[in-house]
Design a protein around this motif. Structure first.
Motif, PDB file in Angstrom:
ATOM      1  N   TYR A   1       0.832  -1.198   0.000  1.00  0.00           N
ATOM      2  CA  TYR A   1       0.000   0.000   0.000  1.00  0.00           C
ATOM      3  C   TYR A   1       0.871   1.255   0.000  1.00  0.00           C
ATOM      4  N   SER A   2       0.318   2.327  -0.547  1.00  0.00           N
ATOM      5  CA  SER A   2       0.920   3.641  -0.373  1.00  0.00           C
ATOM      6  C   SER A   2       0.670   4.100   1.063  1.00  0.00           C
ATOM      7  N   PRO A   3       1.463   5.045   1.587  1.00  0.00           N
ATOM      8  CA  PRO A   3       1.276   5.480   2.977  1.00  0.00           C
ATOM      9  C   PRO A   3      -0.131   5.990   3.282  1.00  0.00           C
ATOM     10  N   ASP A   4      -0.801   6.596   2.301  1.00  0.00           N
ATOM     11  CA  ASP A   4      -2.163   7.094   2.553  1.00  0.00           C
ATOM     12  C   ASP A   4      -3.231   6.035   2.308  1.00  0.00           C
ATOM     13  N   GLY A   5      -2.825   4.841   1.893  1.00  0.00           N
ATOM     14  CA  GLY A   5      -3.763   3.733   1.724  1.00  0.00           C
ATOM     15  C   GLY A   5      -4.616   3.779   0.480  1.00  0.00           C
ATOM     16  N   THR A   6      -4.355   4.707  -0.439  1.00  0.00           N
ATOM     17  CA  THR A   6      -5.222   4.845  -1.611  1.00  0.00           C
ATOM     18  C   THR A   6      -4.712   4.096  -2.838  1.00  0.00           C
ATOM     19  N   ARG A   7      -3.434   3.711  -2.849  1.00  0.00           N
ATOM     20  CA  ARG A   7      -2.845   3.046  -4.008  1.00  0.00           C
ATOM     21  C   ARG A   7      -2.077   1.806  -3.572  1.00  0.00           C
ATOM     22  N   ILE A   8      -1.826   0.943  -4.523  1.00  0.00           N
ATOM     23  CA  ILE A   8      -1.036  -0.262  -4.298  1.00  0.00           C
ATOM     24  C   ILE A   8      -0.003  -0.365  -5.405  1.00  0.00           C
ATOM     25  N   VAL A   9       1.220  -0.688  -5.043  1.00  0.00           N
ATOM     26  CA  VAL A   9       2.232  -1.022  -6.041  1.00  0.00           C
ATOM     27  C   VAL A   9       2.435  -2.525  -5.970  1.00  0.00           C
ATOM     28  N   ALA A  10       2.499  -3.164  -7.123  1.00  0.00           N
ATOM     29  CA  ALA A  10       2.596  -4.626  -7.171  1.00  0.00           C
ATOM     30  C   ALA A  10       3.546  -5.045  -8.272  1.00  0.00           C
ATOM     31  N   GLU A  11       3.949  -6.318  -8.200  1.00  0.00           N
ATOM     32  CA  GLU A  11       4.800  -6.901  -9.228  1.00  0.00           C
ATOM     33  C   GLU A  11       4.071  -8.033  -9.902  1.00  0.00           C
ATOM     34  N   ARG A  12       4.119  -8.044 -11.223  1.00  0.00           N
ATOM     35  CA  ARG A  12       3.587  -9.164 -11.997  1.00  0.00           C
ATOM     36  C   ARG A  12       4.632  -9.560 -13.024  1.00  0.00           C
ATOM     37  N   SER A  13       5.095 -10.787 -12.926  1.00  0.00           N
ATOM     38  CA  SER A  13       6.026 -11.349 -13.909  1.00  0.00           C
ATOM     39  C   SER A  13       7.220 -10.439 -14.167  1.00  0.00           C
ATOM     40  N   GLY A  14       7.801  -9.923 -13.100  1.00  0.00           N
ATOM     41  CA  GLY A  14       9.029  -9.160 -13.240  1.00  0.00           C
ATOM     42  C   GLY A  14       8.862  -7.728 -13.697  1.00  0.00           C
TER      43      GLY A  14
END
Length: 207
Positions: free
Chosen positions: A81-94
């Motif tokens: 999660y981002s610090p404000d909880g509004t976004r997510i960063v993720a990894e898919r297949s590198g």
């Protein structure tokens, strides 16, 4: 004997031996929400894959972060999660992607290294730290939240970065746990067998 200052380590080998995955949020979502992974049987491949973040499904083919576009399921790796909880960063297949916490507005980053994995938002929410591979060497890198401005953070190795709100970053290198302090120096916290880490919201302890 290593001096311990506000440090707590937890090892759960029995849990790691299980196929089930756990919540991996460096920062929590809004109002106590959590993102999580669930192992399931993919109907197309018959293989056990991560079904995605919360209720966000896997993607495949050209719509997936998989650069081959071969139609193979593209499962979610580590996310944060981002610090404000509004976004997510993720990894898919590198490759990395940023999306809203409800699964909308997915932005897939251009490939930054030969394999971009284990992302986490930095405390200000304007950047991401991740483990990238260049010439078969894995190190930590930072990039802004738009996927540009790539900068190396380590040169001697690193994986699983866990940013703390005070600006320091815990990370693992070949089984040893380090803390990258705000002055740029690395402090060794624990040795042997460390796989992953996470920083407490008050930055006073690391699991």
């Amino acid at each position: 004997m290593m001096r311990r200052i506000g440090f707590a380590a937890a090892i759960a080998l029995s849990t790691m031996a299980m196929l089930a995955t756990s919540a991996l949020a460096t920062y929590p979502g809004r109002d106590g929400t959590l993102a999580y992974q669930v192992n399931t049987n993919d109907p197309n491949s018959g293989a056990t894959v991560d079904s995605g973040i919360s209720s966000i499904p896997n993607r495949s083919g050209a719509d997936c972060a998989d650069p081959t576009g071969n139609g193979a399921p593209c499962a979610v790796g580590r996310f944060s999660y981002s610090p404000d909880g509004t976004r997510i960063v993720a990894e898919r297949s590198g490759r990395l992607e940023v999306l809203r916490a409800n699964g909308s507005n997915v932005t897939v980053f251009t490939q930054l290294t030969s394999r971009d994995i284990e992302p986490a938002f930095l405390p200000n929410g304007g950047g991401v730290v991740f483990a990238g591979t260049v010439s078969r060497h894995q190190n930590l890198y930072t990039v802004n939240a738009a996927g540009t401005g790539l900068r190396p953070l380590t040169t001697a190795g690193g994986s699983w970065p866990a940013p703390c709100r005070n600006g320091s970053i815990a990370f693992v290198d070949r089984g040893t746990l380090f803390l990258r302090q705000r002055n740029g120096r690395d402090r060794r916290l624990a040795s042997r067998g460390v796989l992953t880490a996470d920083c407490a919201p008050n930055s006073r302890s690391i699991a």
